[in-house]
Design a protein around this motif. Structure first.
Motif, PDB file in Angstrom:
ATOM      1  N   PRO A  84       0.810  -1.229   0.000  1.00 46.73           N
ATOM      2  CA  PRO A  84       0.000   0.000   0.000  1.00 46.73           C
ATOM      3  C   PRO A  84       0.843   1.278   0.000  1.00 46.73           C
ATOM      4  CG  PRO A  84      -0.886  -1.576   1.567  1.00 46.73           C
ATOM      5  CD  PRO A  84       0.422  -2.131   1.100  1.00 46.73           C
ATOM      6  N   ARG A 132       0.506   4.800  -2.445  1.00 48.07           N
ATOM      7  CA  ARG A 132      -0.090   5.955  -1.794  1.00 48.07           C
ATOM      8  C   ARG A 132       0.348   7.246  -2.481  1.00 48.07           C
ATOM      9  NH1 ARG A 132       0.789   6.584   4.578  1.00 48.07           N
ATOM     10  NH2 ARG A 132      -0.157   4.490   4.489  1.00 48.07           N
ATOM     11  N   TYR A 157      -2.418  -1.068   7.847  1.00 44.37           N
ATOM     12  CA  TYR A 157      -1.576  -1.482   6.727  1.00 44.37           C
ATOM     13  C   TYR A 157      -2.005  -2.863   6.225  1.00 44.37           C
ATOM     14  CZ  TYR A 157       2.596  -2.912   4.128  1.00 44.37           C
ATOM     15  OH  TYR A 157       3.456  -3.352   3.148  1.00 44.37           O
ATOM     16  N   CYS A 189      -5.275  -2.643   4.333  1.00 43.76           N
ATOM     17  CA  CYS A 189      -5.040  -2.028   3.012  1.00 43.76           C
ATOM     18  C   CYS A 189      -4.455  -3.051   2.048  1.00 43.76           C
ATOM     19  CB  CYS A 189      -4.079  -0.841   3.148  1.00 43.76           C
ATOM     20  SG  CYS A 189      -4.793   0.627   3.874  1.00 43.76           S
ATOM     21  N   TYR A 221      -4.695   3.415   1.032  1.00 40.56           N
ATOM     22  CA  TYR A 221      -4.859   3.962   2.379  1.00 40.56           C
ATOM     23  C   TYR A 221      -6.289   3.811   2.885  1.00 40.56           C
ATOM     24  CZ  TYR A 221      -4.409   6.970   6.425  1.00 40.56           C
ATOM     25  OH  TYR A 221      -4.391   7.435   7.712  1.00 40.56           O
ATOM     26  N   LEU A 222      -6.403   3.548   4.174  1.00 43.73           N
ATOM     27  CA  LEU A 222      -7.682   3.569   4.880  1.00 43.73           C
ATOM     28  C   LEU A 222      -7.556   4.532   6.050  1.00 43.73           C
ATOM     29  CD1 LEU A 222      -8.553  -0.244   5.152  1.00 43.73           C
ATOM     30  CD2 LEU A 222      -9.947   1.458   3.982  1.00 43.73           C
ATOM     31  N   ALA A 260     -10.884   1.847   8.543  1.00 43.77           N
ATOM     32  CA  ALA A 260     -10.227   0.606   8.956  1.00 43.77           C
ATOM     33  C   ALA A 260     -11.069  -0.138   9.997  1.00 43.77           C
ATOM     34  CB  ALA A 260      -8.839   0.913   9.515  1.00 43.77           C
TER      35      ALA A 260
END
Length: 437
Positions: A18, A22, A84, A87, A94-95, A100
């Motif tokens: 991830p 990003r 992480y 994701c 990204y969350l 999340a």
């Protein structure tokens, strides 16, 4: 054939990073991130540590600060590592923390999946309220610092009048909308802060009384106020996550010798040192901020109060960033049809936040009680309960380890957060009611 596809799919998932996907418009470097972390974690709370130690005793204070600090740091790692992992599973860059939590509840134990429907607004609400509460505390602190100087050299005025004076500076600093643009201010604030600590320690170490005059272990009934104050002081979960989100190289954040661990080591050393020696010097006379204990009539002491007022003003923008980001970027911007004036509308939202923090500070101008209430109520949920639940749900589809270690550990953290939060909130509210009868 089907097994081969499964293997290929698994390899593909493992290969997805991830961090590499990003995209950050204005990323911060590792140095800038470290500066922000220190500024976010070392706020007015550190100045309340002598007062916190007066509710615990100097031995209890050192032990419990280490324990709470270690748990808080561990929970920050739980949040970022779990985000992480989620994701990576979803193959998205990204969350947010609320997103999340929603995904984790959806994938977690069946008995918790109901919470997925309300997780995002619930976490958003607590994050926004917590950082809003910090900003309220900061308004009180800045006004109290100014009041002491004005009382000494000009005229004695009610603290609420001084809160009115700081409104314009708050509007100006809070109009800075990007974390990247706050870096020079944070750097300046860190310099002033460490100079200020040096001067405060100079006063603290002057004519220390015998340590035998202080209590090593306070009675248990006072510990909830200690818990709330220390948790408030050490935790800045929303800003810590926002800082990681804006990094150019986020992998440098959570390693064994990463930015977060190195930063928290410095933070804990400051908090324990100031708490221990501040309590040794001032004992039960320790006030909501140790700057209120140092001499009123000395120029050096007054200069330090100005320093801390300035650093707190800058911290206001950093902490308020989370509240403004949630209210504006997560909710209001979606409902704004006129796209040409988005910056103006965001600035108006930020102005409303400043006014609301001012009004709340006017309502409860007692710094120590406000600190404890916000810390016990919000951070027991955001900094302890939610991180543990996040990992618990995240590991549900994989493994909890030998003897279900991670499950037991997460449940213990949840219980610790619930018990500490309920007792700390109850005691803080009772103290506020008693103080304003």
């Amino acid at each position: 054939m089907g097994a081969t596809k499964e293997v290929n799919k698994k390899v593909e998932e493992d290969d997805y990073d991830p961090h590499e996907h990003r995209v950050v418009k204005i990323p911060t470097t590792n140095t800038e991130t470290f500066i922000h972390f220190l500024k976010a974690s070392v706020g007015t709370g550190v100045l309340a540590m002598p007062s916190a130690f007066s509710n615990a005793g100097y031995v209890n204070g050192l032990i419990l600060t280490t324990v709470i600090g270690s748990i808080a740091l561990y929970c920050l790692h739980l949040v970022i590592n779990s985000m992480y992992e989620l994701c990576k599973r979803k193959r998205i860059p990204y969350l947010t923390y609320p997103e999340a939590m929603t995904v984790a509840f959806e994938e977690g134990p069946p008995c918790l999946r109901f919470f997925a429907k309300i997780a995002t607004p619930f976490v958003d609400g607590f994050l926004a309220f917590y950082h809003f509460g910090i900003c309220c505390v900061y308004v009180v602190f800045i006004a109290e610092s100014i009041k002491q100087i004005v009382d000494e050299y000009l005229i004695v005025l009610d603290i609420r009048i001084h809160m009115c004076f700081v409104l314009v500076p708050l509007f100006l600093i809070f109009s800075i909308r990007q974390l990247k643009h706050l870096v020079p201010f944070s750097s300046f604030a860190n310099v002033l802060m460490f100079i200020g600590f040096g001067v405060v320690l100079y006063y603290i170490f002057s004519n220390l009384p015998p340590i035998s005059e202080r209590v090593a272990f306070e009675e248990i009934s006072k510990l909830p106020l200690f818990f709330g104050t220390v948790l408030f002081s050490l935790e800045a979960v929303g800003v810590v996550i926002a800082i990681e989100q804006n990094m150019k190289t986020p992998k440098a954040y959570t390693g064994k010798f990463g930015i977060m661990n190195r930063g928290m080591f410095i933070v804990l050393a400051l908090y324990m040192g100031l708490g221990f020696f501040g309590y040794w010097q001032y004992g039960n006379d320790s006030k909501g901020s140790v700057t209120l204990n140092i001499p009123q009539d000395e120029i050096l002491a007054q200069v330090v109060k100005i320093f801390f007022a300035v650093t707190t003003l800058i911290s206001y923008a950093l902490q308020g960033y989370v509240t403004a980001d949630i209210i504006w970027n997560h909710y209001l911007i979606k409902k704004t049809s006129e796209k040409s004036n988005l910056v103006l509308y965001e600035l108006l939202v930020r102005a409303c936040i400043v006014i609301l923090t001012f009004l709340c500070a006017v309502a409860i101008p007692d710094l120590s009680l406000f600190l404890s209430l916000v810390g016990a109520f919000c951070l027991s949920i955001l900094g302890l309960i939610f991180p543990a639940l996040l990992e618990l749900c995240c590991r549900y589809s994989t493994t909890y380890g030998k003897w279900k270690f991670h499950l037991v550990k997460d449940l213990l953290i949840v219980c610790f957060g619930i018990i500490g939060g309920i007792i700390g909130t109850y005691v803080s509210i009772s103290e506020i009611v008693e103080a304003y009868k």
